[in-house]
Enzyme design. Structure first.
Site, PDB file in Angstrom:
ATOM      1  N   ASN A  10       0.866  -1.175   0.000  1.00  0.00           N
ATOM      2  CA  ASN A  10       0.000   0.000   0.000  1.00  0.00           C
ATOM      3  C   ASN A  10       0.904   1.227   0.000  1.00  0.00           C
ATOM      4  OD1 ASN A  10      -1.776   2.061   0.520  1.00  0.00           O
ATOM      5  ND2 ASN A  10      -2.268   1.417   2.606  1.00  0.00           N
ATOM      6  N   LYS A  12       0.128   4.297  -0.329  1.00  0.00           N
ATOM      7  CA  LYS A  12      -0.491   5.517   0.221  1.00  0.00           C
ATOM      8  C   LYS A  12      -0.247   6.711  -0.720  1.00  0.00           C
ATOM      9  CE  LYS A  12      -0.122   3.385   4.698  1.00  0.00           C
ATOM     10  NZ  LYS A  12      -0.205   3.521   6.141  1.00  0.00           N
ATOM     11  N   HIS A  95      -9.575   1.282   4.396  1.00  0.00           N
ATOM     12  CA  HIS A  95      -8.339   1.446   5.171  1.00  0.00           C
ATOM     13  C   HIS A  95      -8.613   2.379   6.355  1.00  0.00           C
ATOM     14  CE1 HIS A  95      -4.298   2.667   6.268  1.00  0.00           C
ATOM     15  NE2 HIS A  95      -3.901   1.545   5.697  1.00  0.00           N
ATOM     16  N   GLU A  97      -7.038   4.783   7.539  1.00  0.00           N
ATOM     17  CA  GLU A  97      -6.833   6.204   7.252  1.00  0.00           C
ATOM     18  C   GLU A  97      -8.058   6.784   6.548  1.00  0.00           C
ATOM     19  OE1 GLU A  97      -3.024   5.672   5.340  1.00  0.00           O
ATOM     20  OE2 GLU A  97      -2.165   5.191   7.287  1.00  0.00           O
ATOM     21  N   GLU A 168      -5.729  -4.808  10.401  1.00  0.00           N
ATOM     22  CA  GLU A 168      -4.697  -3.805  10.640  1.00  0.00           C
ATOM     23  C   GLU A 168      -5.029  -3.042  11.918  1.00  0.00           C
ATOM     24  OE1 GLU A 168      -2.608  -2.642   6.705  1.00  0.00           O
ATOM     25  OE2 GLU A 168      -4.404  -1.443   6.890  1.00  0.00           O
ATOM     26  N   GLY A 174       2.205   2.241  10.794  1.00  0.00           N
ATOM     27  CA  GLY A 174       3.192   3.309  10.681  1.00  0.00           C
ATOM     28  C   GLY A 174       3.868   3.658  11.992  1.00  0.00           C
ATOM     29  N   SER A 213       3.022  -2.179  10.399  1.00  0.00           N
ATOM     30  CA  SER A 213       4.454  -2.295  10.663  1.00  0.00           C
ATOM     31  C   SER A 213       5.037  -3.654  10.297  1.00  0.00           C
ATOM     32  CB  SER A 213       4.756  -1.949  12.133  1.00  0.00           C
ATOM     33  OG  SER A 213       4.407  -0.593  12.398  1.00  0.00           O
TER      34      SER A 213
HETATM   35  P1  PGA Z   1       2.644   0.282   7.680  1.00  0.00           P
HETATM   36  O1  PGA Z   1       1.201   0.535   6.999  1.00  0.00           O
HETATM   37  O2  PGA Z   1       3.166  -1.018   7.106  1.00  0.00           O
HETATM   38  O3  PGA Z   1       3.465   1.462   7.259  1.00  0.00           O
HETATM   39  O4  PGA Z   1       2.430   0.187   9.138  1.00  0.00           O
HETATM   40  C1  PGA Z   1       0.318  -0.515   6.771  1.00  0.00           C
HETATM   41  C2  PGA Z   1      -0.951   0.012   6.146  1.00  0.00           C
HETATM   42  O5  PGA Z   1      -1.369   1.144   6.477  1.00  0.00           O
HETATM   43  O6  PGA Z   1      -1.579  -0.666   5.309  1.00  0.00           O
END
Ligand code: PGA
Length: 254
Positions: A10, A12, A95, A97, A168, A174, A213
């Site tokens: 992903n 982003k 997601h 976000e 997630e 993140g 992560s």
């Molecule tokens: P990350 O993000 O691996 O940077 O923690 C995962 C995601 O948001 O899908």
């Protein structure tokens, strides 16, 4: 039932078209010919460039969101058939976000899922609790509501081949704070149980990815859990070498 591991990057809101083409070219060279399903999800604007860079490779192209209507007066939105036309095989939906920053709800995720499957896309439906929800021991209730909500429009057994879930935990995205393999496995087993209520034994064929992560050094342990069938990778998907090592960890699981 054996489930083919699935690793999706992903990206982003990172990578211009030129940068996306370069990274896609690096990735196709490094992850070609693996047994796992591998996909990347660049930003909308970089989809054509990434698609060109991936022609003839097994790496699939995904988008990060879509609207629930095929067309209409929805300024700034992009529909599932439009993504299909650009060569997308699938789309990430719900997601955290999008839920936290852009007002997505279980109801919109459900409508988007229906639209994506209807357009012939595969969908990765994201679910996960916040830190406050976990501290209040509400994580199972929260995630169960999200899974049930996404499937409220029904799910046929034909759909099961084109749907995956991604657990997630929001507190792990993140942050470098990864869920323990036991915490992740417990939630994945819960999700699979919910899917069984819906589609019976076909639930055993649905991939449930872990996200939050995921890095080259923790991927193998997470993927060794019985109900962790892949990974949705954010930060580590922006470096070809890191992403390839995560894909390699999935290959070992096959
Ligand atoms: P990350 O993000 O691996 O940077 O923690 C995962 C995601 O948001 O899908």
């Amino acid at each position: 039932m054996t489930r083919r591991p699935f690793i999706c990057g992903n990206w982003k809101m990172f990578k211009t078209s030129a940068e996306a083409a370069a990274l896609a070219r690096e990735l196709r060279a490094q992850v070609g010919g693996v047994a796992a399903q591998v996909a990347i999800a660049p930003p909308f604007t970089a989809l054509p460039a990434a698609h060109n860079a991936l022609v003839g490779s097994s790496v699939e192209l995904f988008a990060q969101n879509c609207h629930w209507e095929a067309s209409g007066a929805y300024t700034g939105e992009v529909s599932a058939p439009m993504l299909r036309e650009l060569g997308c095989a699938g789309v990430i939906l719900g997601h955290s976000e999008r839920r936290q920053l852009f007002g997505e709800t279980d109801a919109t995720v459900q409508k988007k899922l229906k639209a994506a499957l209807g357009a012939g896309l595969t969908a990765i439906v994201c679910v996960g609790e916040t830190l406050a929800e976990r501290e209040a021991q509400r994580e199972t209730a929260v995630v169960s509501t999200q899974v049930r909500g996404a499937l409220a429009g029904g799910l046929t057994s034909a759909d099961t081949a084109r749907i995956a879930f991604a657990y997630e935990p929001v507190w792990a995205i993140g942050t470098g704070k990864v869920a323990t393999p036991a915490q992740a496995q417990a939630m994945h087993a819960t999700i699979r149980g919910l899917l069984r209520e819906r589609v019976g034994g076909a639930a055993d064929g649905i991939r449930i990815l872990y996200g939050g992560s995921v890095k080259p050094d923790n991927a193998a342990t997470l993927l060794s859990q019985p109900d962790i069938d892949g990974a949705l990778v954010g930060g580590a998907s922006l470096q070809a070498a890191d992403f390839s090592r995560i894909v390699a960890a999935a290959r070992e699981r096959v």
